[in-house]
Scaffold this motif. Structure first.
Motif, PDB file in Angstrom:
ATOM      1  N   ALA A 333      55.278  55.406  50.691  1.00  0.00           N
ATOM      2  CA  ALA A 333      53.701  55.041  51.126  1.00  0.00           C
ATOM      3  C   ALA A 333      52.951  55.573  50.061  1.00  0.00           C
ATOM      4  CB  ALA A 333      53.399  55.856  52.628  1.00  0.00           C
ATOM      5  N   ARG A 334      53.085  56.799  49.473  1.00  0.00           N
ATOM      6  CA  ARG A 334      52.310  57.292  48.593  1.00  0.00           C
ATOM      7  C   ARG A 334      52.444  56.408  47.033  1.00  0.00           C
ATOM      8  NH1 ARG A 334      53.423  63.827  48.740  1.00  0.00           N
ATOM      9  NH2 ARG A 334      51.792  64.235  50.391  1.00  0.00           N
ATOM     10  N   THR A 335      53.750  55.929  46.880  1.00  0.00           N
ATOM     11  CA  THR A 335      53.566  54.919  45.889  1.00  0.00           C
ATOM     12  C   THR A 335      53.078  53.696  46.060  1.00  0.00           C
ATOM     13  OG1 THR A 335      56.071  55.721  45.154  1.00  0.00           O
ATOM     14  CG2 THR A 335      55.382  53.601  44.449  1.00  0.00           C
ATOM     15  N   VAL A 336      53.110  53.156  47.288  1.00  0.00           N
ATOM     16  CA  VAL A 336      52.426  52.107  47.611  1.00  0.00           C
ATOM     17  C   VAL A 336      50.771  52.136  47.732  1.00  0.00           C
ATOM     18  CG1 VAL A 336      51.764  50.342  49.546  1.00  0.00           C
ATOM     19  CG2 VAL A 336      54.086  50.886  49.220  1.00  0.00           C
ATOM     20  N   LEU A 337      50.285  53.415  47.897  1.00  0.00           N
ATOM     21  CA  LEU A 337      48.889  53.405  47.827  1.00  0.00           C
ATOM     22  C   LEU A 337      48.185  53.616  46.498  1.00  0.00           C
ATOM     23  CD1 LEU A 337      48.431  55.759  51.100  1.00  0.00           C
ATOM     24  CD2 LEU A 337      47.866  53.328  50.744  1.00  0.00           C
ATOM     25  N   GLY A 339      49.400  52.126  43.811  1.00  0.00           N
ATOM     26  CA  GLY A 339      49.199  50.874  43.310  1.00  0.00           C
ATOM     27  C   GLY A 339      47.986  50.235  43.958  1.00  0.00           C
ATOM     28  N   LEU A 340      47.776  50.484  45.045  1.00  0.00           N
ATOM     29  CA  LEU A 340      46.371  49.640  45.617  1.00  0.00           C
ATOM     30  C   LEU A 340      45.308  50.442  45.065  1.00  0.00           C
ATOM     31  CD1 LEU A 340      47.748  49.366  49.348  1.00  0.00           C
ATOM     32  CD2 LEU A 340      47.290  47.370  47.737  1.00  0.00           C
ATOM     33  N   SER A 341      45.357  51.756  44.973  1.00  0.00           N
ATOM     34  CA  SER A 341      44.152  52.572  44.553  1.00  0.00           C
ATOM     35  C   SER A 341      44.077  52.041  42.862  1.00  0.00           C
ATOM     36  CB  SER A 341      44.693  53.894  44.294  1.00  0.00           C
ATOM     37  OG  SER A 341      43.665  54.721  43.555  1.00  0.00           O
ATOM     38  N   GLU A 342      45.018  51.755  42.139  1.00  0.00           N
ATOM     39  CA  GLU A 342      44.699  51.225  40.737  1.00  0.00           C
ATOM     40  C   GLU A 342      44.058  49.775  40.814  1.00  0.00           C
ATOM     41  OE1 GLU A 342      47.190  50.696  36.680  1.00  0.00           O
ATOM     42  OE2 GLU A 342      47.908  51.916  38.414  1.00  0.00           O
ATOM     43  N   GLU A 343      44.795  49.179  41.660  1.00  0.00           N
ATOM     44  CA  GLU A 343      44.292  47.648  41.707  1.00  0.00           C
ATOM     45  C   GLU A 343      42.688  47.431  42.243  1.00  0.00           C
ATOM     46  OE1 GLU A 343      45.204  43.581  44.449  1.00  0.00           O
ATOM     47  OE2 GLU A 343      46.743  45.288  44.764  1.00  0.00           O
ATOM     48  N   HIS A 344      42.358  48.245  43.202  1.00  0.00           N
ATOM     49  CA  HIS A 344      41.416  48.079  43.773  1.00  0.00           C
ATOM     50  C   HIS A 344      40.195  49.046  42.988  1.00  0.00           C
ATOM     51  CE1 HIS A 344      42.256  44.968  46.672  1.00  0.00           C
ATOM     52  NE2 HIS A 344      43.281  45.882  46.752  1.00  0.00           N
ATOM     53  N   ARG A 345      40.663  49.912  42.236  1.00  0.00           N
ATOM     54  CA  ARG A 345      39.622  50.949  41.778  1.00  0.00           C
ATOM     55  C   ARG A 345      39.208  51.861  42.634  1.00  0.00           C
ATOM     56  NH1 ARG A 345      35.604  49.735  38.574  1.00  0.00           N
ATOM     57  NH2 ARG A 345      35.640  51.606  37.342  1.00  0.00           N
ATOM     58  N   VAL A 346      39.936  52.299  43.656  1.00  0.00           N
ATOM     59  CA  VAL A 346      39.310  53.360  44.705  1.00  0.00           C
ATOM     60  C   VAL A 346      40.295  54.445  44.705  1.00  0.00           C
ATOM     61  CG1 VAL A 346      38.984  53.477  47.313  1.00  0.00           C
ATOM     62  CG2 VAL A 346      38.291  51.354  45.960  1.00  0.00           C
ATOM     63  N   PRO A 347      39.846  55.605  44.805  1.00  0.00           N
ATOM     64  CA  PRO A 347      40.610  56.790  44.834  1.00  0.00           C
ATOM     65  C   PRO A 347      41.468  56.740  46.020  1.00  0.00           C
ATOM     66  CG  PRO A 347      38.311  57.560  44.420  1.00  0.00           C
ATOM     67  CD  PRO A 347      38.445  56.112  44.613  1.00  0.00           C
ATOM     68  N   VAL A 348      42.736  57.406  45.944  1.00  0.00           N
ATOM     69  CA  VAL A 348      43.572  57.098  47.018  1.00  0.00           C
ATOM     70  C   VAL A 348      43.163  57.818  48.400  1.00  0.00           C
ATOM     71  CG1 VAL A 348      45.925  57.849  47.954  1.00  0.00           C
ATOM     72  CG2 VAL A 348      45.703  57.123  45.421  1.00  0.00           C
TER      73      VAL A 348
END
Length: 403
Positions: A333-337, A339-348
């Motif tokens: 889950a942390r790996t998925v998040l 990736g999403l954090s980097e994609e959307h430029r939002v801190p995890v």
């Protein structure tokens, strides 16, 4: 690469306003802000690390058409009328969760909020302090030399008042710039959900056994030692509350822990622990020793027991031993998040509350689908935008692991 020009912001454009210290002065300010227009920039200065409470010792406001006001809440402790006339206004704060509790104590509770720090996080800024944001976004440099000052001091020095006025001088301009960036990035609705969640969050309940949060208490292994920590912490809290001092200024946590480990039996032995020789601590040497003796000699039936396990998952560093499958789910889950954090430029941590991630991966739905994961995240307090971004990717990864 040429650095952008940065202009120092040295003086409030209208000068340093006089501090409001009487009810007639406050009433005049209330009328001025009622006639003003647009969002209201607001800030509060506390005396953290100096005083026992988290109360405000200065409140700053600025609004178009009203200018800047500096209110002494010690002299004027009721801002209820200001709250009434600004009920429909958007209140702009930087790191709102720090200031809202002390403003609520004064009777001021915003109905609409814009948090410039949180907006900056959602926009992907790496450093989100007010001075940094003003410099990066507006090209102005704020001096931040008095942020950790003892704002309970009276009278407040002129340079402190200048600093306080400048904190709200361009806060609305910063809000306007960040608002446009939120619109352009498609994140405005995310921000509005977050702001509403801050305003609707219930007050935190009092901590049970707050003495267990003493820094370094993990070094105390015996129940007798824990009893000494409890007795010293309770005595320190009583002294600090009565004197209106931050507890750490009365006696540091390190001294409490060391006394619990050494269990001194005499005043001389107690003063061999360095922190007990400070001016504030020495005033109460007999009381400290009595507290140590109470913990050292109390009946076993009265000794504190180890902290009971919480209702939630265990600490994540124990997952690999307790439940290896849950540890794998958490890592995935942390790996998925990430990736999403980097994609959307939002801190995890803003993408999804860390506690929700732990609870979801420790105890996932029996049937893993996007819908069941979304339902679980909503139960755990995730906002709509967070669920929309994360439920599908998390469900896919959890389902893959369940295999």
């Amino acid at each position: 690469m040429t650095q952008p020009h940065v202009e120092p912001l040295l003086e409030p454009r209208d000068g340093i306003p006089p501090v409001i210290e009487t009810w007639p002065e406050l009433s005049a300010a209330v009328d001025a802000f009622a006639r003003g227009t647009g969002p209201v920039a607001m800030d509060a200065e506390r005396a953290s690390g100096y005083r026992y409470s988290g109360r405000a010792y200065l409140v700053q406001l600025r609004r178009e058409g009203a200018g800047t006001a500096l209110i002494d809440p010690v002299a004027c402790p009721d801002l209820g009328e200001l709250d009434r006339v600004l009920a429909d206004a958007e209140i702009v704060l930087h790191a709102a969760t720090q200031d809202l509790p002390c403003l609520a104590e004064l009777g001021f509770r915003p109905r609409r909020l814009f948090d410039t720090e949180l907006a900056a996080r959602l926009l992907g800024y790496e450093r989100v302090g007010l001075a940094t944001m003003v410099e990066v976004v507006l090209g102005l440099r704020l001096e931040k030399g008095h942020s950790a000052a003892d704002w309970s001091r009276r009278p407040l020095p002129e340079d402190w008042l200048r600093y306080a006025a400048l904190d709200v001088e361009v806060l609305v301009e910063l809000r306007d710039a960040l608002y446009e960036q939120l619109v352009e990035s498609g994140k405005l609705e995310w921000a509005l959900e977050e702001f509403a969640a801050i305003l609707s969050a219930p007050a935190s309940p009092p901590k049970s056994d707050p003495w267990r949060r003493t820094s370094g208490i993990h070094r105390v292994r015996s129940l007798r030692g824990l009893a000494i920590v409890r007795e010293l912490w309770t005595l320190r809290d009583e002294i600090a509350r009565e004197a209106d001092l931050a507890p750490g200024r009365v006696l540091p946590d390190s001294a409490i822990v060391q006394a619990a480990l050494e269990q001194p039996r005499t005043t001389k032995a107690l003063t061999e622990i360095t922190a007990f020789t400070g001016r504030s601590a020495r005033r109460h040497l007999r009381e400290w020793l009595d507290a140590v003796n109470r913990g050292r000699t109390m009946p076993e039936s009265a000794l504190p027991q180890p902290a009971p396990p919480g209702n939630g998952p265990p600490p994540t560093n124990r997952w690999a031993d307790r439940d290896p499958a849950a540890a794998k789910r958490l890592a995935a889950a942390r790996t998925v998040l990430a990736g999403l954090s980097e994609e959307h430029r939002v801190p995890v941590e803003n993408l999804l509350p860390p506690d929700a991630v732990r609870k979801l991966t420790w105890s996932p739905p029996a049937e893993i689908t996007t819908e069941t994961v979304a339902d679980r995240l909503r139960e755990l307090g995730a906002r709509r935008w967070q669920v929309a971004l994360t439920a599908g990717p998390l469900a896919a990864e959890l389902a893959r692991l369940a295999g």
